[in-house]
Design an enzyme around this catalytic site. Structure first.
Site, mmCIF file in Angstrom:
data_model
loop_
_atom_site.group_PDB
_atom_site.id
_atom_site.type_symbol
_atom_site.label_atom_id
_atom_site.label_comp_id
_atom_site.label_asym_id
_atom_site.label_seq_id
_atom_site.Cartn_x
_atom_site.Cartn_y
_atom_site.Cartn_z
ATOM 1 N N ARG A 93 0.847 -1.191 0.000
ATOM 2 C CA ARG A 93 0.000 0.000 0.000
ATOM 3 C C ARG A 93 0.889 1.250 0.000
ATOM 4 N NH1 ARG A 93 -1.910 0.742 4.384
ATOM 5 N NH2 ARG A 93 -1.139 -1.059 5.540
ATOM 6 N N TYR A 233 -1.487 -3.510 -6.979
ATOM 7 C CA TYR A 233 -1.215 -4.309 -5.793
ATOM 8 C C TYR A 233 -2.305 -4.284 -4.727
ATOM 9 C CZ TYR A 233 1.399 -6.814 -2.350
ATOM 10 O OH TYR A 233 1.788 -7.779 -1.468
ATOM 11 N N LYS A 242 -9.543 -2.650 1.571
ATOM 12 C CA LYS A 242 -9.274 -1.508 2.443
ATOM 13 C C LYS A 242 -10.055 -0.266 2.012
ATOM 14 C CE LYS A 242 -6.931 -3.866 5.217
ATOM 15 N NZ LYS A 242 -5.620 -4.366 5.136
ATOM 16 N N HIS A 262 -10.400 -2.636 11.420
ATOM 17 C CA HIS A 262 -9.296 -3.485 10.917
ATOM 18 C C HIS A 262 -9.053 -4.587 11.949
ATOM 19 C CE1 HIS A 262 -4.857 -3.502 9.279
ATOM 20 N NE2 HIS A 262 -5.598 -4.398 8.677
ATOM 21 N N SER A 284 -1.183 -3.582 10.345
ATOM 22 C CA SER A 284 -0.789 -4.469 9.250
ATOM 23 C C SER A 284 0.479 -5.238 9.593
ATOM 24 C CB SER A 284 -0.562 -3.646 7.984
ATOM 25 O OG SER A 284 -1.758 -2.977 7.648
ATOM 26 N N CYS A 286 1.023 -7.446 11.849
ATOM 27 C CA CYS A 286 1.287 -7.593 13.286
ATOM 28 C C CYS A 286 0.576 -8.801 13.885
ATOM 29 C CB CYS A 286 0.897 -6.336 14.032
ATOM 30 S SG CYS A 286 2.013 -4.961 13.686
ATOM 31 N N ASP A 309 -9.095 -10.048 8.872
ATOM 32 C CA ASP A 309 -8.582 -8.703 8.578
ATOM 33 C C ASP A 309 -9.591 -7.579 8.844
ATOM 34 O OD1 ASP A 309 -6.185 -7.310 7.556
ATOM 35 O OD2 ASP A 309 -7.459 -6.692 5.892
ATOM 36 N N ARG A 402 2.430 -12.142 -0.503
ATOM 37 C CA ARG A 402 1.097 -12.515 -0.003
ATOM 38 C C ARG A 402 0.548 -13.762 -0.665
ATOM 39 N NH1 ARG A 402 -1.368 -8.887 4.038
ATOM 40 N NH2 ARG A 402 0.224 -7.289 4.244
HETATM 41 P P1 GTP Z 1 -2.085 -7.771 7.379
HETATM 42 O O1 GTP Z 1 -2.606 -8.812 6.470
HETATM 43 O O2 GTP Z 1 -1.016 -6.932 6.767
HETATM 44 O O3 GTP Z 1 -3.163 -6.916 7.969
HETATM 45 O O4 GTP Z 1 -1.264 -8.543 8.568
HETATM 46 P P2 GTP Z 1 -1.711 -9.429 9.818
HETATM 47 O O5 GTP Z 1 -2.017 -8.519 10.961
HETATM 48 O O6 GTP Z 1 -2.759 -10.394 9.432
HETATM 49 O O7 GTP Z 1 -0.349 -10.178 10.215
HETATM 50 P P3 GTP Z 1 0.065 -11.726 10.105
HETATM 51 O O8 GTP Z 1 -0.773 -12.637 10.960
HETATM 52 O O9 GTP Z 1 0.164 -12.077 8.687
HETATM 53 O O10 GTP Z 1 1.508 -11.708 10.774
HETATM 54 C C1 GTP Z 1 2.553 -10.903 10.310
HETATM 55 C C2 GTP Z 1 3.861 -11.373 10.865
HETATM 56 O O11 GTP Z 1 3.853 -11.404 12.302
HETATM 57 C C3 GTP Z 1 4.253 -12.772 10.409
HETATM 58 O O12 GTP Z 1 5.590 -12.756 9.976
HETATM 59 C C4 GTP Z 1 4.086 -13.617 11.645
HETATM 60 O O13 GTP Z 1 4.983 -14.693 11.666
HETATM 61 C C5 GTP Z 1 4.351 -12.643 12.788
HETATM 62 N N1 GTP Z 1 3.581 -13.046 13.995
HETATM 63 C C6 GTP Z 1 2.245 -13.292 14.051
HETATM 64 N N2 GTP Z 1 1.861 -13.685 15.293
HETATM 65 C C7 GTP Z 1 2.981 -13.674 16.055
HETATM 66 C C8 GTP Z 1 3.248 -13.977 17.440
HETATM 67 O O14 GTP Z 1 2.368 -14.334 18.224
HETATM 68 N N3 GTP Z 1 4.535 -13.830 17.870
HETATM 69 C C9 GTP Z 1 5.543 -13.427 17.015
HETATM 70 N N4 GTP Z 1 6.764 -13.303 17.515
HETATM 71 N N5 GTP Z 1 5.329 -13.143 15.698
HETATM 72 C C10 GTP Z 1 4.073 -13.264 15.228
HETATM 73 C C1 SPV Z 2 -2.774 -4.611 5.135
HETATM 74 O O1 SPV Z 2 -1.808 -3.958 4.718
HETATM 75 O O2 SPV Z 2 -3.335 -4.357 6.234
HETATM 76 C C2 SPV Z 2 -3.288 -5.752 4.354
HETATM 77 C C3 SPV Z 2 -2.777 -5.930 2.984
HETATM 78 O O3 SPV Z 2 -4.140 -6.480 4.830
HETATM 79 S S1 SPV Z 2 -3.545 -4.880 1.837
HETATM 80 O O4 SPV Z 2 -4.656 -5.579 1.215
HETATM 81 O O5 SPV Z 2 -2.523 -4.542 0.826
HETATM 82 O O6 SPV Z 2 -4.031 -3.694 2.499
HETATM 83 MN MN MN Z 3 -4.725 -5.807 6.987
#
Ligand code: GTP
Ligand code: SPV
Ligand code: MN
Length: 621
Positions: A93, A233, A242, A262, A284, A286, A309, A402
């Protein structure tokens, strides 16, 4: 249908295109007129209405393979799946190119980029003129949430990217059924216009990932319109996600008494068979997808996913909150997703029908990314098409690479996912990446204190947006890049909903941090499935069955209050995870004050009072 537009279509369009417009599969005048207007502006070589069928998806994917955008993967690991590689400058983004064009600058508030809507439309109209030459204009009727919802939330995306059509088919409900119901009821729909901004002149060879260095991701909150230009993207181009389900929907929710957040949605069932639904807002990259798909490590507890999400929260006749996931797919971060960290996501994508973007290719026709397996392949083609070996310094997959997968393939999907009007919501959890200060879990002692936690939520930045990584920034409710109007009004909306529906109806608010470090720099808490121990504490707090200590940062469990059975964690680690340190909070308060100053006198007094309460607690500690 054929004479709907008789004589009204301008003659600048090619005869085939005019004919395609006349044969539009709907007689919803407002829609056909809008498509016509956009076609006249963008001058596509053809117009195509997506029906959402499997046959159509397979055909478009085949065309993308021929165009070099998709590589068909070998079926042995991910059947019927494709890998796409974006332009190296179109990988996330683009927040600095994202605009909220409300009628007044105050309408966008201090956290959004604002431009005058009339000027922005002029600028973009010039960019859109002729921008689809040599390409097909696709019309994608879609609905966010259920088509059977009391008030289905319709949209139509116009795009010149087949990659977007295929991805939208995974992420939303699209096609003929949607078009039929929307047309029959002449329902309101969000107009979402997208172009990669790369017209093809006669005889010009296309590139694998067309895009434009000049990007605009633009929202008109009053007229509920989206105009996106230059990027292909994710969140920039799949406009149901979003742009609609957060930015436009947050404005819709503000005006109509609901919330677009979110947040992931998780169903938790205790050993006695009692279930509750939680939502959780983390910025994002996290951990939302990981938390939503977690496998509890404690006996007898079960977790099922509703969403990973986005959450739409409304209130029933009794004032009780209900939550729904408006999406039909996952657009998840690949790196760090593996059989040991997130087996449920691995099982879902192993079901196939997945589009990977910016991962690496293996020699046997499959894909790999950092963290997929503990063992690192000897040789790969990295996301930029270069040979890669374990000695390479750069990651094989882009950090924001992704997977895009149908949610129905998630085996642990809660059956309530398809409830048209959602499920009851018991708790909301905020969280972010913080190396220090923020304890593993804490409970807000009132709705207002919980809202204050959200307003001051912070996290170290990630690769999900262009820009520096690892810098602490305030990210209110994990919505900083997604609030579609003035943030002070957004905070007020949260506070007002609590007053309207009453403290007893509102979900409990918790704050978690999986990312705190010990003195030697390692994670204090093992995270992932072990987060179920925190979930158990929250669940039992809501039932009045778990203890905690009142601290300056709300109620925090001691190590004894958490179920740590069978967990290998040292005393130093658990202490580091749970600590509430006065000196760290003094620094935190300075950061909070700097953040709140941004809102000036517009900041709700109820937030100011919470800030003063926190200062007094730090003082007294
Ligand atoms: P968006 O799709 O961008 O909104 O991201 P998201 O919030 O869904 O994050 P996602 O679950 O994909 O995790 C992002 C990163 O954080 C990954 O590399 C995970 O491995 C890491 N992660 C997730 N949960 C944990 C946790 O409990 N501990 C640690 N240390 N890392 C974590
Ligand atoms: C985020 O960035 O929070 C995502 C990926 O979930 S996107 O669809 O690019 O916003
Ligand atoms: Mn997201």
């Amino acid at each position: 249908m054929t004479d709907l537009l008789n004589g009204t279509i301008s003659s600048t369009l090619a005869p085939e295109v005019r004919q395609q417009l006349e044969q539009a599969p709907t007689d919803y005048r407002e829609l056909v007129e809008w498509v016509t207007e956009i076609a006249e502006l963008t001058e596509p070589a053809a117009i195509y209405w997506a029906d959402g069928s499997q046959e159509e998806y397979d055909r478009l994917a085949g065309e993308l393979v021929e165009a070099g955008t998709f590589i068909k993967l070998s079926d042995h690991e991910f059947p019927n799946s494709y890998a796409a590689f974006s332009d190296p400058d179109d990988v996330a983004r683009v927040e600095e190119r994202t605009f909220i064009c409300s009628e007044t600058e105050a309408g966008a508030g201090p956290t959004n980029n604002w431009r005058d809507p009339v000027e922005m439309k002029q600028t973009m109209t010039d960019l859109y003129r002729g921008c689809m030459r040599g390409r097909t204009l696709f019309v994608i009727p879609f609905v966010m949430g259920s088509l059977d919802a009391t008030e289905p939330k319709y949209g139509v995306e116009i795009t010149d990217s087949a990659y977007v059509v295929c991805s939208m088919r995974i992420m939303a409900t699209i096609g003929s059924d949607v078009l039929k119901k929307m047309s029959e009821t002449e329902a309101f729909f969000v107009k979402a216009l997208h172009s990669v901004g790369a017209p093809l002149e006669e005889g010009q060879q296309d590139v694998a990932w067309p895009c434009n260095p000049e990007k605009y991701i633009v929202h008109f909150p009053e007229t509920r319109e989206i105009w996106s230009f230059g990027s292909g993207y994710g969140g920039n181009a799949l406009l149901g996600k979003k742009c609609y389900a957060l930015r436009i929907a947050s404005a819709l929710g503000h005006d109509n008494g609901w919330m677009a957040e979110h947040m992931l949605i998780l169903k938790v069932t205790n050993p006695e068979g009692k279930s509750k639904f939680f939502s959780a807002a983390f910025p994002s990259a996290c951990g939302k997808t990981n938390f939503a798909m977690m496998e509890p490590t404690i006996d007898g507890w079960k977790a099922e996913m509703v969403g990973d999400d986005i959450a739409w929260i409304s209130f029933d006749a009794e004032g009780k909150p209900r939550v729904v996931n408006p999406e039909a797919g996952m657009f998840g971060v690949a790196p760090g997703t593996g059989w040991s960290t997130n087996p449920n996501a691995m099982r879902a994508i192993s079901g196939g029908n997945t589009i990977f973007t910016n991962v690496a290719l293996t020699d046997d026709g499959s894909v790999w990314w950092e963290g997929k397996t503990d063992e690192v392949p000897e040789h790969l083609i990295d996301w930029q098409g270069n040979d890669w070996t374990p000695d390479s310094v750069r990651p094989a997959a882009h950090p924001n690479s992704r997977f895009c997968t149908p949610i129905e393939q998630v085996e642990m999907l809660a059956p309530e996912f398809s409830e048209p009007d959602g499920v009851p919501l018991s708790a909301m959890i905020f969280g972010g990446r913080r190396k220090t200060t923020i304890p593993l879990v804490s409970e807000a002692q009132s709705w207002e204190q919980g809202v204050f936690r959200g307003v001051t939520l912070s996290s170290e930045t990630t690769a999900a947006a262009k820009g520096a990584v690892g810098v602490v920034r305030r990210d209110p409710m994990a919505m900083l890049p997604f609030i579609g109007y003035n943030a002070s009004d957004y905070f007020r909306h949260w506070l007002d909903l609590g007053e309207k529906h009453g403290e007893e109806n509102m979900p409990g608010i918790y704050y978690v941090n999986w990312f705190r470090r010990t003195e030697d720099g390692g994670f204090a808490w093992p995270g992932f499935g072990e987060n179920s121990r925190v979930v158990k504490w929250i669940f039992n707090r809501l039932e009045g069955k778990a203890d905690g200590q009142e601290t300056l940062f709300g109620v925090v469990p001691t190590a004894e209050d958490l179920d740590l059975t069978g967990l290998e964690i040292s005393d130093e680690e658990i202490e580091a995870a749970l600590a509430v340190k006065v000196d760290e909070f003094e620094t935190e308060l300075a950061g909070i004050d700097e953040w709140l100053a941004k809102f000036g006198d517009d900041l709700p007094a109820r937030i100011r009072e919470q800030r003063d309460d926190m200062a007094a607690r730090i003082e007294a500690a």
